[in-house]
Motif scaffolding. Structure first.
Motif, PDB file in Angstrom:
ATOM      1  N   GLY A 114     -45.545  22.584  20.318  1.00  0.00           N
ATOM      2  CA  GLY A 114     -46.509  22.593  19.233  1.00  0.00           C
ATOM      3  C   GLY A 114     -47.150  23.957  19.052  1.00  0.00           C
ATOM      4  O   GLY A 114     -47.323  24.439  17.930  1.00  0.00           O
ATOM      5  N   ALA A 115     -47.488  24.606  20.179  1.00  0.00           N
ATOM      6  CA  ALA A 115     -48.088  25.944  20.107  1.00  0.00           C
ATOM      7  C   ALA A 115     -47.099  26.954  19.542  1.00  0.00           C
ATOM      8  O   ALA A 115     -47.472  27.844  18.762  1.00  0.00           O
ATOM      9  CB  ALA A 115     -48.548  26.380  21.500  1.00  0.00           C
ATOM     10  N   TRP A 116     -45.838  26.831  19.909  1.00  0.00           N
ATOM     11  CA  TRP A 116     -44.809  27.744  19.398  1.00  0.00           C
ATOM     12  C   TRP A 116     -44.673  27.612  17.890  1.00  0.00           C
ATOM     13  O   TRP A 116     -44.564  28.626  17.176  1.00  0.00           O
ATOM     14  CB  TRP A 116     -43.476  27.447  20.067  1.00  0.00           C
ATOM     15  N   ILE A 117     -44.714  26.386  17.386  1.00  0.00           N
ATOM     16  CA  ILE A 117     -44.622  26.172  15.937  1.00  0.00           C
ATOM     17  C   ILE A 117     -45.790  26.859  15.225  1.00  0.00           C
ATOM     18  O   ILE A 117     -45.614  27.569  14.235  1.00  0.00           O
ATOM     19  CB  ILE A 117     -44.609  24.670  15.608  1.00  0.00           C
ATOM     20  N   ALA A 118     -47.001  26.662  15.766  1.00  0.00           N
ATOM     21  CA  ALA A 118     -48.179  27.244  15.140  1.00  0.00           C
ATOM     22  C   ALA A 118     -48.160  28.770  15.216  1.00  0.00           C
ATOM     23  O   ALA A 118     -48.503  29.455  14.240  1.00  0.00           O
ATOM     24  CB  ALA A 118     -49.442  26.704  15.809  1.00  0.00           C
ATOM     25  N   CYS A 119     -47.762  29.315  16.355  1.00  0.00           N
ATOM     26  CA  CYS A 119     -47.697  30.771  16.498  1.00  0.00           C
ATOM     27  C   CYS A 119     -46.635  31.370  15.589  1.00  0.00           C
ATOM     28  O   CYS A 119     -46.837  32.436  14.990  1.00  0.00           O
ATOM     29  CB  CYS A 119     -47.409  31.142  17.959  1.00  0.00           C
ATOM     30  N   ARG A 120     -45.516  30.700  15.483  1.00  0.00           N
ATOM     31  CA  ARG A 120     -44.436  31.212  14.630  1.00  0.00           C
ATOM     32  C   ARG A 120     -44.870  31.236  13.163  1.00  0.00           C
ATOM     33  O   ARG A 120     -44.529  32.165  12.421  1.00  0.00           O
ATOM     34  CB  ARG A 120     -43.194  30.335  14.793  1.00  0.00           C
ATOM     35  N   ARG A 121     -45.639  30.239  12.755  1.00  0.00           N
ATOM     36  CA  ARG A 121     -46.120  30.189  11.371  1.00  0.00           C
ATOM     37  C   ARG A 121     -47.053  31.348  11.046  1.00  0.00           C
ATOM     38  O   ARG A 121     -47.171  31.743   9.892  1.00  0.00           O
ATOM     39  CB  ARG A 121     -46.851  28.863  11.127  1.00  0.00           C
ATOM     40  N   ARG A 122     -47.714  31.894  12.069  1.00  0.00           N
ATOM     41  CA  ARG A 122     -48.651  32.985  11.861  1.00  0.00           C
ATOM     42  C   ARG A 122     -48.118  34.329  12.343  1.00  0.00           C
ATOM     43  O   ARG A 122     -48.829  35.335  12.281  1.00  0.00           O
ATOM     44  CB  ARG A 122     -49.971  32.672  12.578  1.00  0.00           C
ATOM     45  N   GLY A 123     -46.888  34.369  12.839  1.00  0.00           N
ATOM     46  CA  GLY A 123     -46.304  35.623  13.278  1.00  0.00           C
ATOM     47  C   GLY A 123     -46.929  36.183  14.539  1.00  0.00           C
ATOM     48  O   GLY A 123     -46.998  37.400  14.722  1.00  0.00           O
ATOM     49  N   VAL A 124     -47.391  35.304  15.432  1.00  0.00           N
ATOM     50  CA  VAL A 124     -48.035  35.718  16.674  1.00  0.00           C
ATOM     51  C   VAL A 124     -47.131  35.359  17.856  1.00  0.00           C
ATOM     52  O   VAL A 124     -46.577  34.255  17.897  1.00  0.00           O
ATOM     53  CB  VAL A 124     -49.403  35.008  16.840  1.00  0.00           C
ATOM     54  N   PRO A 125     -46.959  36.258  18.826  1.00  0.00           N
ATOM     55  CA  PRO A 125     -46.106  35.953  19.986  1.00  0.00           C
ATOM     56  C   PRO A 125     -46.727  34.872  20.865  1.00  0.00           C
ATOM     57  O   PRO A 125     -47.896  34.974  21.265  1.00  0.00           O
ATOM     58  CB  PRO A 125     -46.015  37.292  20.726  1.00  0.00           C
ATOM     59  N   LEU A 126     -45.958  33.847  21.161  1.00  0.00           N
ATOM     60  CA  LEU A 126     -46.440  32.737  21.986  1.00  0.00           C
ATOM     61  C   LEU A 126     -46.913  33.179  23.372  1.00  0.00           C
ATOM     62  O   LEU A 126     -47.944  32.695  23.852  1.00  0.00           O
ATOM     63  CB  LEU A 126     -45.343  31.674  22.115  1.00  0.00           C
ATOM     64  N   PRO A 127     -46.203  34.087  24.073  1.00  0.00           N
ATOM     65  CA  PRO A 127     -46.674  34.503  25.413  1.00  0.00           C
ATOM     66  C   PRO A 127     -48.084  35.080  25.394  1.00  0.00           C
ATOM     67  O   PRO A 127     -48.867  34.834  26.322  1.00  0.00           O
ATOM     68  CB  PRO A 127     -45.645  35.553  25.834  1.00  0.00           C
ATOM     69  N   ALA A 128     -48.430  35.836  24.348  1.00  0.00           N
ATOM     70  CA  ALA A 128     -49.777  36.406  24.260  1.00  0.00           C
ATOM     71  C   ALA A 128     -50.816  35.303  24.122  1.00  0.00           C
ATOM     72  O   ALA A 128     -51.889  35.346  24.736  1.00  0.00           O
ATOM     73  CB  ALA A 128     -49.867  37.369  23.079  1.00  0.00           C
ATOM     74  N   PHE A 129     -50.508  34.310  23.313  1.00  0.00           N
ATOM     75  CA  PHE A 129     -51.416  33.177  23.153  1.00  0.00           C
ATOM     76  C   PHE A 129     -51.560  32.413  24.469  1.00  0.00           C
ATOM     77  O   PHE A 129     -52.669  32.019  24.854  1.00  0.00           O
ATOM     78  CB  PHE A 129     -50.903  32.248  22.054  1.00  0.00           C
ATOM     79  N   ALA A 130     -50.441  32.213  25.168  1.00  0.00           N
ATOM     80  CA  ALA A 130     -50.468  31.486  26.432  1.00  0.00           C
ATOM     81  C   ALA A 130     -51.343  32.186  27.467  1.00  0.00           C
ATOM     82  O   ALA A 130     -52.056  31.537  28.239  1.00  0.00           O
ATOM     83  CB  ALA A 130     -49.040  31.318  26.966  1.00  0.00           C
ATOM     84  N   ASP A 131     -51.290  33.511  27.488  1.00  0.00           N
ATOM     85  CA  ASP A 131     -52.138  34.269  28.424  1.00  0.00           C
ATOM     86  C   ASP A 131     -53.620  34.027  28.155  1.00  0.00           C
ATOM     87  O   ASP A 131     -54.418  33.931  29.085  1.00  0.00           O
ATOM     88  CB  ASP A 131     -51.844  35.767  28.307  1.00  0.00           C
ATOM     89  N   ALA A 132     -53.984  33.935  26.889  1.00  0.00           N
ATOM     90  CA  ALA A 132     -55.391  33.763  26.535  1.00  0.00           C
ATOM     91  C   ALA A 132     -55.923  32.399  26.940  1.00  0.00           C
ATOM     92  O   ALA A 132     -57.073  32.269  27.369  1.00  0.00           O
ATOM     93  CB  ALA A 132     -55.586  33.986  25.033  1.00  0.00           C
ATOM     94  N   ILE A 133     -55.104  31.363  26.839  1.00  0.00           N
ATOM     95  CA  ILE A 133     -55.599  30.011  27.091  1.00  0.00           C
ATOM     96  C   ILE A 133     -55.360  29.531  28.515  1.00  0.00           C
ATOM     97  O   ILE A 133     -55.834  28.453  28.882  1.00  0.00           O
ATOM     98  CB  ILE A 133     -54.954  29.009  26.113  1.00  0.00           C
ATOM     99  N   ALA A 134     -54.659  30.318  29.339  1.00  0.00           N
ATOM    100  CA  ALA A 134     -54.282  29.862  30.681  1.00  0.00           C
ATOM    101  C   ALA A 134     -55.464  29.381  31.529  1.00  0.00           C
ATOM    102  O   ALA A 134     -55.435  28.264  32.060  1.00  0.00           O
ATOM    103  CB  ALA A 134     -53.507  30.964  31.407  1.00  0.00           C
ATOM    104  N   PRO A 135     -56.534  30.168  31.697  1.00  0.00           N
ATOM    105  CA  PRO A 135     -57.642  29.683  32.534  1.00  0.00           C
ATOM    106  C   PRO A 135     -58.288  28.418  31.975  1.00  0.00           C
ATOM    107  O   PRO A 135     -58.672  27.523  32.730  1.00  0.00           O
ATOM    108  CB  PRO A 135     -58.627  30.856  32.541  1.00  0.00           C
ATOM    109  N   GLY A 136     -58.399  28.338  30.657  1.00  0.00           N
ATOM    110  CA  GLY A 136     -59.002  27.165  30.043  1.00  0.00           C
ATOM    111  C   GLY A 136     -58.192  25.908  30.280  1.00  0.00           C
ATOM    112  O   GLY A 136     -58.753  24.818  30.479  1.00  0.00           O
ATOM    113  N   ILE A 137     -56.868  26.039  30.291  1.00  0.00           N
ATOM    114  CA  ILE A 137     -56.020  24.880  30.520  1.00  0.00           C
ATOM    115  C   ILE A 137     -56.221  24.327  31.923  1.00  0.00           C
ATOM    116  O   ILE A 137     -56.360  23.115  32.126  1.00  0.00           O
ATOM    117  CB  ILE A 137     -54.539  25.236  30.294  1.00  0.00           C
TER     118      ILE A 137
END
Length: 347
Positions: A114-137
């Motif tokens: 789901g995150a990959w779909i959303a990131c792809r729609r906005r042209g954002v690399p998924l790994p960068a997003f994953a790094d940001a949310i890791a501690p919160g998860i």
């Protein structure tokens, strides 16, 4: 079982479900919701601190959270099929997510889709997003373990340690002769004193979150390495905690299936960290901003003349000797919606 007058053991909550009129309020569901809110809030703060656009984490959550809940439930049902299928079982119980039962591996896997779909729609690399949310998860996982505490589930074997968890017998409040472990109320009878594996994992998860935050600041982790560190740290603890649990589970070669999965995922996370290190420092902030929803599709529809000479789109082609043609091109671009004049969302 009788307890001494002054006990140091941890008492379980007398109940995990409260009735407000016809609506049951379940502690497990509340813990999951609170965990999701914390993960989104902290992830948003970290995302903006890394240069990402405000509100992006919430946009991704709209895709990732439903996918993750479905994936977590599917993993649980598949790996614990004996609870829902077979003689004396009700297959419809498989959809009762409010009674507990979410597998983290399924949640991460399908939530990642789901995150990959959303990131792809906005042209954002998924790994960068994953790094940001890791501690919160991982903090959200810690909060979710409190739901297991209220449900009196996923505990370890008997213990006489001072921090042993007291498991009470729970019965139907309308009929004390009927046992109801999830929806019932404690009658004060102690069934066992066990290892509070929910607490072990809760504390371990908080420690992993602290390590990820420290390492991320110290080494400026990027390209998915902070997320991989979270996965490696979590699976390391999950392995030994899983071995302590006594609840029914599917076994492979005599070992709980989640132990095998934890070991495999741990190895994969470590390998990824080593490989991703070659990509260098974090992604540049401008790469995290991506583009607004629908902007990529609009760009693909731009006239070839505008793409060939972007200057004409804003009417700045002053050196063009054929001024009439330049003005026509600029006017045409304006009439087409000024797509090149729109700026990407900067955050």
């Amino acid at each position: 079982m009788a307890l001494p007058l002054f006990s140091t053991e941890i008492p379980s909550p007398p109940r995990g479900v409260w009735e407000i009129g016809p609506v049951p309020v379940r502690a497990y569901a509340l813990c999951i919701i609170v965990g999701i809110i914390v993960a989104i809030w902290w992830g948003e703060r970290r995302w903006q601190a890394r240069g990402g656009s405000p509100g992006f984490v919430i946009d991704v959550a709209v895709w990732a959270v439903p996918f993750g809940l479905i994936g977590g439930r599917l993993y649980h049902v598949i790996t614990d099929a004996h609870r829902y299928f077979g003689e004396g079982r009700n297959p419809l119980d498989a959809v009762k997510i409010w009674d507990g039962g979410l597998g983290i591996w399924g949640a991460i896997a399908l939530g990642g889709v789901g995150a990959w779909i959303a990131c792809r729609r906005r042209g954002v690399p998924l790994p960068a997003f994953a790094d940001a949310i890791a501690p919160g998860i991982v903090v959200a996982q810690a909060i979710g373990r409190l739901g297991n505490y209220f449900n009196q589930e996923l505990y370890g074997g008997p213990t006489d340690l001072p921090w042993g968890l007291i498991i009470y017998e729970r019965v139907d409040p309308d009929n004390p002769l009927i046992t109801d472990r999830l929806g019932g109320v404690s009658n004060g009878v102690v069934e066992a004193v066990v290892h509070p594996t929910f607490l072990y994992e809760l504390l371990w998860n908080l420690a992993v979150a602290a390590v990820v935050v420290w390492a991320d600041r110290r080494f400026r982790l990027g390209h998915g390495r902070a997320f991989a560190l979270y996965v490696a740290g979590y699976t390391l603890g999950r392995t030994w905690i899983e071995l302590m649990r006594t609840d029914p589970a599917t076994h492979v070669f005599g070992v709980r299936i989640n132990v095998w999965v934890s070991l495999l995922v741990f190895v994969g996370a470590v390998v990824y960290m080593i490989v991703a290190r070659k990509r260098g420092d974090r992604e540049p902030p401008e790469l995290l901003r991506g583009h607004g929803p629908g902007e990529a599709a609009d760009a693909e529809k731009e006239p070839a003349a505008v793409k060939a000479d972007p200057g004409k789109a804003d009417g700045t082609a002053g050196d063009d000797s054929s001024g009439g043609a330049a003005g026509t091109a600029a006017g045409g671009a304006d009439d087409a919606g000024k797509t090149d004049g729109d700026q990407p969302e900067q955050g």
